[in-house]
Design a protein around this motif. Structure first.
Motif, PDB file in Angstrom:
ATOM      1  N   LEU A   1       0.836  -1.196   0.000  1.00  0.00           N
ATOM      2  CA  LEU A   1       0.000   0.000   0.000  1.00  0.00           C
ATOM      3  C   LEU A   1       0.873   1.249   0.000  1.00  0.00           C
ATOM      4  O   LEU A   1       1.683   1.454   0.903  1.00  0.00           O
TER       5      LEU A   1
ATOM      6  N   ARG B   1       0.916   5.665  -1.055  1.00  0.00           N
ATOM      7  CA  ARG B   1       0.023   6.824  -1.112  1.00  0.00           C
ATOM      8  C   ARG B   1       0.616   7.834  -2.075  1.00  0.00           C
ATOM      9  O   ARG B   1       1.759   8.266  -1.910  1.00  0.00           O
TER      10      ARG B   1
ATOM     11  N   PRO C   1      -4.819   6.580  -1.949  1.00  0.00           N
ATOM     12  CA  PRO C   1      -4.209   5.300  -1.558  1.00  0.00           C
ATOM     13  C   PRO C   1      -4.030   4.422  -2.800  1.00  0.00           C
ATOM     14  O   PRO C   1      -4.917   4.356  -3.656  1.00  0.00           O
TER      15      PRO C   1
ATOM     16  N   THR D   1      -9.544   3.053  -3.499  1.00  0.00           N
ATOM     17  CA  THR D   1      -8.108   2.770  -3.618  1.00  0.00           C
ATOM     18  C   THR D   1      -7.750   2.505  -5.073  1.00  0.00           C
ATOM     19  O   THR D   1      -8.407   1.714  -5.754  1.00  0.00           O
TER      20      THR D   1
END
Length: 505
Positions: free
Chosen positions: A76, A78, A83, A395
């Motif tokens: 993950l 950013r 995200p 996301t």
């Protein structure tokens, strides 16, 4: 993505001097983090405001691959406010593209795509729904189905013969062959004849430059997509102006194509129908349950023209590059081609089903050099769990097909070009084997795979059948430049130049 980093660097002084920057920084650092505890995928450290944008280099697929070695196949990041889930293994890709395909069915609404793709009216970027289903169905039934692809056989064989004749003239004159230019022109001619009804030779150089800039822009989302409060920077640095210019030039060309077809249709009507004629007929009949606007027709034509030309010739360019770097492989392919031809002067499409090594060469090329290394990004439409991790609605999802093709847990000697690995191997690139997904998978898989492979196989088979190839100036295989360009589709940064010697038959 590279432009985002350049933008941040170019405007560093401006940002530091801006009071708003400090206000947002304070908010970012002190904001509350209430709510239930989420099990998020591993993440590298991020900076305030920009997140992990500083982790991306000139080639995002390579940078993300390096990060995945540390943080795992589900990672993950950013990017500004957004995200981003990065997927780097076959198992994780299967979760996204098969188990939860509908959750990740739509792409992001990048501002540059809105400009270039007629407000997402093409097939590739249109939101999942009735419009997308109808437009995709029209493309498949009238252009990309097995029946339709077979019907274009004569066009492919004619253009391949013309390409071979062009190389023969170079041989006779002792000139070097620019294979990149040859592949681009040949695939462009095939696609234009199939979809638009004729070649546009007078505009070849213009198209090449325009298409290159179009794909570079599509592969470089505006900084405002990640940091909306900095969207104005795309005006300052000229990014929006470039996008507007390319959109205008393509729009003028596509308007010309449509007007040409309308005028022809109002004539004697004896010409054979091409894909544009089909789209105009469907528009006239209003047979899909909703009106098809002129911009929809232009968006679909643009999809076919750009994707059909660029990703196809990219595979040819990298395949021939790898063959020139591996003399044993090109000799093996030549032997197969000449055996299958059986003394004929050329290879036809009937011969291709017997060329197993040819198919292995193309698969190995796609493993090492997927045309769009990180595929087209997707966005989660709801909260979902992937391999036990919580992935929030909204996301952005990037599937790094380039990294999956180099996964040492899947591939032996993953960095080496070894076509033999695909002999007697069921793994294919049609979306069912997630170890090899250069064209994606699931409902949004590229619908043009069959047409692209027919062009690639026929052209590559005849190249090695008719000619012996070597590098100019006595260069060795190690001297061949493998540097990549930037943009949505990854080509060699420098043209592939080679010497061709005609083989007697």
């Amino acid at each position: 993505m590279l432009n985002l980093l350049q933008l941040l660097g170019q405007h560093e002084i401006l940002l530091i001097s801006c009071p708003l920057f400090f206000t947002l920084l304070v908010i970012f650092l002190i904001r509350p983090t209430g709510g239930r505890k989420l099990n998020l995928p591993p993440s590298p450290a991020k900076l305030p405001i920009i997140g992990n944008l500083h982790k991306l280099g000139r080639y995002p697929h390579r940078s993300l691959y390096v990060l995945a070695q540390r943080f795992g196949p589900l990672m993950l990041l950013r990017f500004g406010n957004v995200p981003v889930l990065v997927v780097s293994s076959a198992d994780a890709a299967c979760e996204i593209k098969k188990t939860h395909d509908l959750t990740f069915i739509n792409g992001p609404k990048f501002s540059v795509a809105k400009k270039l793709l007629y407000d997402y009216k093409d097939v590739a970027s249109a939101p999942y729904g009735e419009y997308w289903r109808q437009m995709r169905s029209i493309c498949v039934l009238n252009l990309l189905s097995n029946k339709m692809v077979k019907s274009y056989r004569a066009i492919r064989e004619e253009e391949t013969a013309l390409a071979m004749a062009c190389i023969k003239r170079y041989c006779s004159s002792g000139l070097l062959v620019n294979l990149t230019e040859l592949f681009s022109a040949t695939t462009n001619n095939v696609i234009c004849r199939i979809a638009l009804g004729r070649k546009y030779n007078e505009d070849t150089n213009k198209f090449k430059k325009l298409l290159s800039e179009f794909l570079e822009l599509l592969g470089t989302p505006s900084i405002g997509d990640y940091l909306p409060w900095l969207a104005w920077l795309s005006h300052v640095n000229g990014f929006n102006a470039r996008a507007d210019k390319v959109a205008k030039e393509f729009d003028e060309f596509l308007d010309g194509v449509i007007e040409e077809h309308l005028n022809r249709r109002n004539g004697d009507g004896n010409d054979q129908k091409d894909f544009v004629d089909v789209l105009l007929e469907i528009q006239k009949q209003d047979s899909v349950g909703f009106p098809i606007e002129r911009n929809s027709i232009k968006a679909i034509i643009l999809d076919v023209f750009s994707a059909g030309t660029d990703t196809t010739f990219t595979v040819l360019e990298w395949a021939m590059t790898e063959l020139l770097r591996h003399p044993k492989a090109i000799k093996e392919l030549q032997n197969e081609a000449r055996k299958v031809a059986g003394g004929k002067s050329s290879i036809s499409e009937d011969d291709l089903h017997n060329m197993h090594y040819l198919k292995a060469v193309i698969k190995e090329t796609l493993r090492l050099h997927p045309p769009i290394p990180t595929l087209l990004p997707r966005v989660s439409t709801k909260d979902v769990k992937i391999n036990g991790y919580d992935i929030a609605e909204g996301t952005l999802v990037i599937i790094n097909a380039w990294a999956i093709g180099r996964d040492p847990s899947t591939w032996e000697k993953p960095e080496e070009f070894l076509p033999d690995r695909f002999l007697n191997n069921p793994i294919d690139f049609k979306g069912q084997h997630f170890e090899l997904i250069p064209f994606g998978s699931g409902r949004r898989i590229c619908p043009g795979i069959l047409l692209a492979m027919h062009i690639n196989e026929l052209l590559l088979a005849n190249l090695v059948h008719k000619f012996d190839w070597s590098l100019p100036g006595g260069a060795s295989e190690k001297d061949l430049d493998m540097t990549e360009c930037t943009g949505l589709t990854i080509h060699k940064s420098s043209p592939l130049i080679a010497i061709a010697n005609q083989c007697p038959f």
